[in-house]
Design a protein around this motif. Structure first.
Motif, PDB file in Angstrom:
ATOM      1  N   ASP A  54      30.194  47.808  31.593  1.00  0.00           N
ATOM      2  CA  ASP A  54      30.191  48.517  32.972  1.00  0.00           C
ATOM      3  C   ASP A  54      29.055  48.598  33.608  1.00  0.00           C
ATOM      4  OD1 ASP A  54      29.007  50.650  31.621  1.00  0.00           O
ATOM      5  OD2 ASP A  54      30.703  52.075  31.360  1.00  0.00           O
ATOM      6  N   SER A  55      29.126  49.439  34.463  1.00  0.00           N
ATOM      7  CA  SER A  55      27.452  49.422  35.476  1.00  0.00           C
ATOM      8  C   SER A  55      26.372  50.174  34.752  1.00  0.00           C
ATOM      9  CB  SER A  55      27.896  50.217  36.476  1.00  0.00           C
ATOM     10  OG  SER A  55      28.660  51.364  36.415  1.00  0.00           O
ATOM     11  N   GLU A  56      26.867  50.741  33.616  1.00  0.00           N
ATOM     12  CA  GLU A  56      25.742  51.341  32.559  1.00  0.00           C
ATOM     13  C   GLU A  56      25.462  50.592  31.242  1.00  0.00           C
ATOM     14  OE1 GLU A  56      26.819  55.426  31.992  1.00  0.00           O
ATOM     15  OE2 GLU A  56      26.412  55.890  34.042  1.00  0.00           O
ATOM     16  N   ASP A  57      26.282  49.430  31.297  1.00  0.00           N
ATOM     17  CA  ASP A  57      25.939  48.416  30.211  1.00  0.00           C
ATOM     18  C   ASP A  57      26.637  49.091  29.020  1.00  0.00           C
ATOM     19  OD1 ASP A  57      24.834  46.256  31.608  1.00  0.00           O
ATOM     20  OD2 ASP A  57      22.803  47.071  31.199  1.00  0.00           O
ATOM     21  N   GLN A  58      27.624  49.684  29.221  1.00  0.00           N
ATOM     22  CA  GLN A  58      28.585  50.232  28.114  1.00  0.00           C
ATOM     23  C   GLN A  58      29.666  49.275  27.900  1.00  0.00           C
ATOM     24  OE1 GLN A  58      27.609  52.768  26.013  1.00  0.00           O
ATOM     25  NE2 GLN A  58      25.780  52.644  27.358  1.00  0.00           N
ATOM     26  N   LEU A  59      29.829  49.151  26.685  1.00  0.00           N
ATOM     27  CA  LEU A  59      31.411  48.215  26.413  1.00  0.00           C
ATOM     28  C   LEU A  59      32.496  49.194  26.954  1.00  0.00           C
ATOM     29  CD1 LEU A  59      32.429  45.643  25.040  1.00  0.00           C
ATOM     30  CD2 LEU A  59      32.601  46.816  23.104  1.00  0.00           C
ATOM     31  N   ILE A  60      33.382  48.273  27.670  1.00  0.00           N
ATOM     32  CA  ILE A  60      34.936  49.029  28.066  1.00  0.00           C
ATOM     33  C   ILE A  60      35.738  48.077  28.344  1.00  0.00           C
ATOM     34  CG2 ILE A  60      34.373  48.385  30.893  1.00  0.00           C
ATOM     35  CD1 ILE A  60      35.219  51.190  31.266  1.00  0.00           C
ATOM     36  N   ALA A  61      37.126  48.555  28.069  1.00  0.00           N
ATOM     37  CA  ALA A  61      38.337  47.728  27.935  1.00  0.00           C
ATOM     38  C   ALA A  61      39.004  47.839  29.260  1.00  0.00           C
ATOM     39  CB  ALA A  61      39.012  48.116  26.765  1.00  0.00           C
ATOM     40  N   THR A  62      39.848  46.719  29.881  1.00  0.00           N
ATOM     41  CA  THR A  62      40.590  46.931  30.722  1.00  0.00           C
ATOM     42  C   THR A  62      41.769  46.236  30.437  1.00  0.00           C
ATOM     43  OG1 THR A  62      40.837  46.625  33.116  1.00  0.00           O
ATOM     44  CG2 THR A  62      39.483  45.010  32.176  1.00  0.00           C
ATOM     45  N   THR A  63      43.093  46.656  31.091  1.00  0.00           N
ATOM     46  CA  THR A  63      44.101  45.700  30.935  1.00  0.00           C
ATOM     47  C   THR A  63      44.310  44.720  32.542  1.00  0.00           C
ATOM     48  OG1 THR A  63      45.327  47.581  32.309  1.00  0.00           O
ATOM     49  CG2 THR A  63      45.512  47.261  29.800  1.00  0.00           C
ATOM     50  N   GLU A  64      43.217  44.938  33.212  1.00  0.00           N
ATOM     51  CA  GLU A  64      43.029  44.034  34.557  1.00  0.00           C
ATOM     52  C   GLU A  64      42.783  42.491  33.907  1.00  0.00           C
ATOM     53  OE1 GLU A  64      41.473  46.715  38.061  1.00  0.00           O
ATOM     54  OE2 GLU A  64      40.159  46.383  36.338  1.00  0.00           O
ATOM     55  N   ARG A  65      43.399  41.533  34.575  1.00  0.00           N
ATOM     56  CA  ARG A  65      43.017  40.123  34.100  1.00  0.00           C
ATOM     57  C   ARG A  65      42.084  39.636  35.107  1.00  0.00           C
ATOM     58  NH1 ARG A  65      44.591  41.847  30.229  1.00  0.00           N
ATOM     59  NH2 ARG A  65      46.438  41.426  29.008  1.00  0.00           N
ATOM     60  N   PRO A  66      40.862  39.272  34.768  1.00  0.00           N
ATOM     61  CA  PRO A  66      39.805  38.778  35.571  1.00  0.00           C
ATOM     62  C   PRO A  66      40.250  37.497  36.087  1.00  0.00           C
ATOM     63  CG  PRO A  66      39.024  38.790  33.524  1.00  0.00           C
ATOM     64  CD  PRO A  66      40.384  39.545  33.438  1.00  0.00           C
ATOM     65  N   ARG A  67      39.687  36.878  37.095  1.00  0.00           N
ATOM     66  CA  ARG A  67      39.887  35.631  37.834  1.00  0.00           C
ATOM     67  C   ARG A  67      38.982  34.312  36.801  1.00  0.00           C
ATOM     68  NH1 ARG A  67      38.529  36.903  44.130  1.00  0.00           N
ATOM     69  NH2 ARG A  67      40.226  38.604  44.480  1.00  0.00           N
ATOM     70  N   ILE A  68      38.380  34.838  36.142  1.00  0.00           N
ATOM     71  CA  ILE A  68      37.412  33.967  35.299  1.00  0.00           C
ATOM     72  C   ILE A  68      37.115  34.755  33.982  1.00  0.00           C
ATOM     73  CG2 ILE A  68      35.266  34.580  36.097  1.00  0.00           C
ATOM     74  CD1 ILE A  68      34.459  31.622  36.017  1.00  0.00           C
ATOM     75  N   MET A  69      37.054  34.219  32.614  1.00  0.00           N
ATOM     76  CA  MET A  69      36.450  34.687  31.515  1.00  0.00           C
ATOM     77  C   MET A  69      35.615  33.937  31.032  1.00  0.00           C
ATOM     78  SD  MET A  69      40.114  36.101  29.543  1.00  0.00           S
ATOM     79  CE  MET A  69      41.267  36.513  30.552  1.00  0.00           C
ATOM     80  N   VAL A  70      34.846  34.166  29.806  1.00  0.00           N
ATOM     81  CA  VAL A  70      33.563  33.446  29.299  1.00  0.00           C
ATOM     82  C   VAL A  70      34.150  32.093  28.935  1.00  0.00           C
ATOM     83  CG1 VAL A  70      32.338  33.502  27.292  1.00  0.00           C
ATOM     84  CG2 VAL A  70      32.279  35.511  28.568  1.00  0.00           C
ATOM     85  N   GLY A  71      33.424  31.335  29.238  1.00  0.00           N
ATOM     86  CA  GLY A  71      33.821  29.822  28.698  1.00  0.00           C
ATOM     87  C   GLY A  71      34.772  29.127  29.584  1.00  0.00           C
ATOM     88  N   GLN A  72      35.327  29.721  31.069  1.00  0.00           N
ATOM     89  CA  GLN A  72      35.747  29.239  31.945  1.00  0.00           C
ATOM     90  C   GLN A  72      35.128  28.739  33.222  1.00  0.00           C
ATOM     91  OE1 GLN A  72      39.274  31.844  32.642  1.00  0.00           O
ATOM     92  NE2 GLN A  72      40.254  31.380  30.880  1.00  0.00           N
ATOM     93  N   VAL A  73      35.962  28.252  34.081  1.00  0.00           N
ATOM     94  CA  VAL A  73      35.095  27.729  35.415  1.00  0.00           C
ATOM     95  C   VAL A  73      36.209  28.335  36.534  1.00  0.00           C
ATOM     96  CG1 VAL A  73      34.768  25.707  37.162  1.00  0.00           C
ATOM     97  CG2 VAL A  73      34.037  25.565  34.769  1.00  0.00           C
TER      98      VAL A  73
END
Length: 281
Positions: A54-73
């Motif tokens: 998050d904005s404070e660099d704390q690990l956080i979980a979400t059920t939202e699906r981002p448009r990109i993930m690590v390892g993707q274009v």
């Protein structure tokens, strides 16, 4: 094994006023805020969540699906330019950073760019427009005929440079493309050849023996339906051929070439003519 910037399956450990804590195993408890938690969530229930900072660099979980993930274009819009870099809207609350050092050209607010997402050395999820730094770093284990997902990167003199399965570079040649393509377009393609340099040649239409036979059958059927004539030739435009048969010009030329060799059709400047079937007395 948990991974930052990807989907992980975690178990609900306890509920608090502002959300739920998920069991992050060696990572400790990970917060799932109320505003992204499913209704009627129960303790002990397993949940598929995306993990980010998050904005404070704390690990956080979400059920939202981002448009990109690590390892993707993906193609994403710039929503802000700051002193640390450009920020992209990637579909979760905290925008995705493209550091200045990872910008091929200076990014502009309101424009869309093709980026690769990764975790940097300081454990931040960031993006880069310098795709060559991140793409094609693993062996290309593809076989001829493999069906793959591609994203268009740029147009070249040969055709189009594309990213295959988010990890490798490929080429779509001009004669394999029957419609205009734009950067960021997502398509399905088929592997034609894996070159010595590891790059992959692609086509948009599969050309197995069975499908080649099906295409020749379609051409014959359409000829019979049209009184033995068809106003298409090997000189017709790729768009006309695709509208009629849903294939590339190259596949169509191969099909009518095979029919011509079998003496089933005649190819004229005006179009194809069906040769009447010969009957033996």
């Amino acid at each position: 094994m948990l991974a930052l910037g990807t989907l992980n399956t975690l178990t609900v450990k306890k509920q608090v006023k502002f959300g739920y804590y998920l069991d992050g195993l060696s990572w400790g408890e990970i917060l799932l805020p109320n505003n992204v938690a499913p209704a009627n969530l129960e303790i002990g229930q397993e949940l598929n969540v995306f993990l980010y900072l998050d904005s404070e660099d704390q690990l956080i979980a979400t059920t939202e699906r981002p448009r990109i993930m690590v390892g993707q274009v993906a193609m994403l819009p710039v929503v802000a330019i700051t002193k640390v870099g450009a920020f992209l809207n990637w579909g979760v609350k905290k925008d995705l950073l493209v550091p200045f050092s990872e910008q091929q050209i200076p990014l502009k607010e309101g424009q869309h760019y093709l980026v690769y997402c990764y975790v940097d050395l300081s454990n931040r999820i960031v993006a880069s427009t310098k795709l060559d730094r991140h793409i094609h770093k693993t062996p290309a284990n593809y076989q001829i005929g493999d069906k793959v997902a591609i994203i268009v990167s740029e147009q070249t003199d040969l055709g189009y440079k594309v990213v295959i399965e988010h990890q490798h570079w490929g080429v779509l040649y001009k004669n394999e493309v029957f419609k205009p393509l734009r950067r960021g377009d997502k398509l399905t393609a088929y592997v034609m050849k894996v070159r010595d340099d590891g790059k992959i040649d692609l086509r948009l239409v599969s050309t197995t023996h069975k499908q080649a036979q099906e295409l020749t059958d379609k051409v014959l059927y359409k000829l019979k339906q049209n009184g033995g004539k068809l106003a298409l030739t090997d000189k017709s435009s790729p768009e006309q051929i695709y509208d009629a048969f849903g294939v590339s010009k190259k596949a169509f030329k191969q099909a009518i070439g095979a029919l011509y060799k079998e003496k089933k059709i005649v190819i004229t400047e005006q179009g194809l003519i069906l040769v009447p079937e010969q009957t033996t007395p």
